[in-house]
Design a protein around this motif. Sequence first.
Motif, PDB file in Angstrom:
ATOM      1  N   ASP A   1      40.765  29.733  30.125  1.00 20.12           N
ATOM      2  CA  ASP A   1      41.493  28.860  31.027  1.00 20.12           C
ATOM      3  C   ASP A   1      42.308  29.858  32.083  1.00 20.12           C
ATOM      4  O   ASP A   1      42.300  29.530  33.113  1.00 20.12           O
ATOM      5  CB  ASP A   1      42.207  28.001  30.490  1.00 20.12           C
ATOM      6  N   ASP A   2      43.195  30.695  31.582  1.00 19.35           N
ATOM      7  CA  ASP A   2      43.684  31.583  32.661  1.00 19.35           C
ATOM      8  C   ASP A   2      44.012  33.072  31.776  1.00 19.35           C
ATOM      9  O   ASP A   2      44.831  33.590  31.339  1.00 19.35           O
ATOM     10  CB  ASP A   2      45.133  30.907  32.442  1.00 19.35           C
ATOM     11  N   ILE A   3      42.733  33.715  32.082  1.00 18.76           N
ATOM     12  CA  ILE A   3      42.850  35.005  31.462  1.00 18.76           C
ATOM     13  C   ILE A   3      43.734  35.968  32.169  1.00 18.76           C
ATOM     14  O   ILE A   3      44.288  36.911  31.450  1.00 18.76           O
ATOM     15  CB  ILE A   3      41.325  35.579  31.736  1.00 18.76           C
ATOM     16  N   PRO A   4      43.865  35.935  33.742  1.00 16.27           N
ATOM     17  CA  PRO A   4      44.907  36.856  33.996  1.00 16.27           C
ATOM     18  C   PRO A   4      46.472  36.723  33.388  1.00 16.27           C
ATOM     19  O   PRO A   4      46.924  37.755  33.163  1.00 16.27           O
ATOM     20  CB  PRO A   4      44.951  36.358  35.624  1.00 16.27           C
ATOM     21  N   ALA A   5      46.717  35.651  32.935  1.00 17.54           N
ATOM     22  CA  ALA A   5      47.983  35.383  32.272  1.00 17.54           C
ATOM     23  C   ALA A   5      47.915  36.347  31.037  1.00 17.54           C
ATOM     24  O   ALA A   5      49.091  36.439  30.417  1.00 17.54           O
ATOM     25  CB  ALA A   5      48.275  33.885  31.977  1.00 17.54           C
ATOM     26  N   LEU A   6      47.041  36.720  30.291  1.00 20.47           N
ATOM     27  CA  LEU A   6      47.009  37.604  29.250  1.00 20.47           C
ATOM     28  C   LEU A   6      47.153  38.941  29.540  1.00 20.47           C
ATOM     29  O   LEU A   6      47.465  39.791  28.838  1.00 20.47           O
ATOM     30  CB  LEU A   6      45.624  37.558  28.606  1.00 20.47           C
ATOM     31  N   PHE A   7      47.255  39.488  30.838  1.00 18.40           N
ATOM     32  CA  PHE A   7      47.372  40.724  31.437  1.00 18.40           C
ATOM     33  C   PHE A   7      48.742  40.835  32.088  1.00 18.40           C
ATOM     34  O   PHE A   7      48.630  41.113  33.081  1.00 18.40           O
ATOM     35  CB  PHE A   7      46.224  41.079  32.139  1.00 18.40           C
ATOM     36  N   PRO A   8      50.017  40.496  31.678  1.00 15.26           N
ATOM     37  CA  PRO A   8      51.114  40.655  32.489  1.00 15.26           C
ATOM     38  C   PRO A   8      51.455  41.993  32.868  1.00 15.26           C
ATOM     39  O   PRO A   8      51.055  43.009  32.248  1.00 15.26           O
ATOM     40  CB  PRO A   8      52.312  40.000  31.549  1.00 15.26           C
ATOM     41  N   ALA A   9      52.278  41.979  33.884  1.00 18.39           N
ATOM     42  CA  ALA A   9      52.553  43.398  34.584  1.00 18.39           C
ATOM     43  C   ALA A   9      53.340  44.012  33.385  1.00 18.39           C
ATOM     44  O   ALA A   9      54.137  43.268  32.631  1.00 18.39           O
ATOM     45  CB  ALA A   9      53.406  43.192  35.604  1.00 18.39           C
ATOM     46  N   GLY A  10      53.092  45.344  33.325  1.00 19.58           N
ATOM     47  CA  GLY A  10      54.031  45.977  32.223  1.00 19.58           C
ATOM     48  C   GLY A  10      53.164  46.181  31.097  1.00 19.58           C
ATOM     49  O   GLY A  10      53.756  47.081  30.115  1.00 19.58           O
ATOM     50  N   THR A  11      52.151  45.625  30.859  1.00 18.28           N
ATOM     51  CA  THR A  11      51.093  45.560  29.674  1.00 18.28           C
ATOM     52  C   THR A  11      49.982  46.461  29.883  1.00 18.28           C
ATOM     53  O   THR A  11      48.966  46.338  29.155  1.00 18.28           O
ATOM     54  CB  THR A  11      50.727  44.338  29.021  1.00 18.28           C
ATOM     55  N   ASP A  12      50.053  47.604  30.838  1.00 15.60           N
ATOM     56  CA  ASP A  12      49.063  48.321  30.940  1.00 15.60           C
ATOM     57  C   ASP A  12      48.964  49.861  30.301  1.00 15.60           C
ATOM     58  O   ASP A  12      48.262  50.484  30.697  1.00 15.60           O
ATOM     59  CB  ASP A  12      49.051  48.533  32.529  1.00 15.60           C
ATOM     60  N   PHE A  13      49.790  50.055  29.377  1.00 16.38           N
ATOM     61  CA  PHE A  13      49.665  51.174  28.468  1.00 16.38           C
ATOM     62  C   PHE A  13      49.645  50.904  27.115  1.00 16.38           C
ATOM     63  O   PHE A  13      49.921  49.939  26.524  1.00 16.38           O
ATOM     64  CB  PHE A  13      50.998  52.102  28.878  1.00 16.38           C
ATOM     65  N   GLY A  14      49.621  52.138  26.094  1.00 17.49           N
ATOM     66  CA  GLY A  14      49.516  51.865  24.929  1.00 17.49           C
ATOM     67  C   GLY A  14      48.062  51.790  24.271  1.00 17.49           C
ATOM     68  O   GLY A  14      47.225  52.193  25.052  1.00 17.49           O
ATOM     69  N   GLU A  15      48.023  50.999  23.374  1.00 16.29           N
ATOM     70  CA  GLU A  15      46.771  50.896  22.672  1.00 16.29           C
ATOM     71  C   GLU A  15      45.873  49.819  23.496  1.00 16.29           C
ATOM     72  O   GLU A  15      45.412  48.830  22.613  1.00 16.29           O
ATOM     73  CB  GLU A  15      46.875  50.388  21.409  1.00 16.29           C
ATOM     74  N   THR A  16      45.494  49.798  24.726  1.00 19.46           N
ATOM     75  CA  THR A  16      44.791  48.931  25.400  1.00 19.46           C
ATOM     76  C   THR A  16      43.612  49.723  26.199  1.00 19.46           C
ATOM     77  O   THR A  16      43.717  50.766  26.458  1.00 19.46           O
ATOM     78  CB  THR A  16      45.620  48.348  26.465  1.00 19.46           C
ATOM     79  N   ASP A  17      42.549  48.859  25.983  1.00 18.88           N
ATOM     80  CA  ASP A  17      41.266  49.279  26.716  1.00 18.88           C
ATOM     81  C   ASP A  17      41.134  48.642  27.984  1.00 18.88           C
ATOM     82  O   ASP A  17      40.170  48.861  28.650  1.00 18.88           O
ATOM     83  CB  ASP A  17      40.152  48.916  25.841  1.00 18.88           C
ATOM     84  N   ALA A  18      42.360  48.072  28.525  1.00 18.24           N
ATOM     85  CA  ALA A  18      42.174  47.659  29.897  1.00 18.24           C
ATOM     86  C   ALA A  18      42.405  48.832  30.842  1.00 18.24           C
ATOM     87  O   ALA A  18      43.119  49.623  30.710  1.00 18.24           O
ATOM     88  CB  ALA A  18      43.324  46.527  30.217  1.00 18.24           C
TER      89      ALA A  18
END
Length: 152
Positions: A77-94
């Motif tokens: 329904d709202d995938i962008p909401a799962l990627f808030p600003a500031g969650t672009d580091f650490g154990e992420t594959d994004a």
Amino acid sequence: MRKIALAAASLVAVALAGPVAAEDVPMDKVEQAVKYRQAVMSTMGGLVGTAVGQLRDGFEFGPGLDTVAASLVATTDDIPALFPAGTDFGETDATAEVWSDAEGFAEKSKEAKEAAASFQEAVASGDKATLMGAFKAVGDSCKGCHEAYRKQ
Ligand code: HEC
């Protein structure tokens, strides 16, 4: 399982901490926010796998396909909401493009949302050919975003 039980046990503390909106995930919750979106993504993976078992392998047990489709509608329904600003580091594959190309990412999210809605309609129609086509479109929409915005 133990991990999940522990996470469930810590829910009490989370409930006490109060709600966190997507636009203001605090620094000390970045790791949890990444894990959270990966859990939602894994749910989508499980739903697609469930549909494959029923559509390709013919399994007639397990959750109804209408429920699977409805859950795909809810999780996309709202995938962008799962990627808030500031969650672009650490154990992420994004990839960084999720945020630097937010418009393109939103477009891919919309494709998945629409594909899930069409799949739900196709399930309700009961027409097997429509169903297979609509399900393929769901898979293509997942893949389309992953190829562009997930580390390979
Ligand atoms: C708009 C983009 C987008 C769409 C659409 C999308 N995904 Fe993802 N997905 C991602 C990104 C980005 C990641 C990496 C997230 C991270 O590691 O923080 C990911 C991660 C995943 C993961 C790995 C989760 C983990 O535990 O690390 C699975 C499984 C997954 N997606 C399944 C799906 C399925 C199934 C669909 C379609 C129904 C889908 N995704 C649709 C962007 C998308």
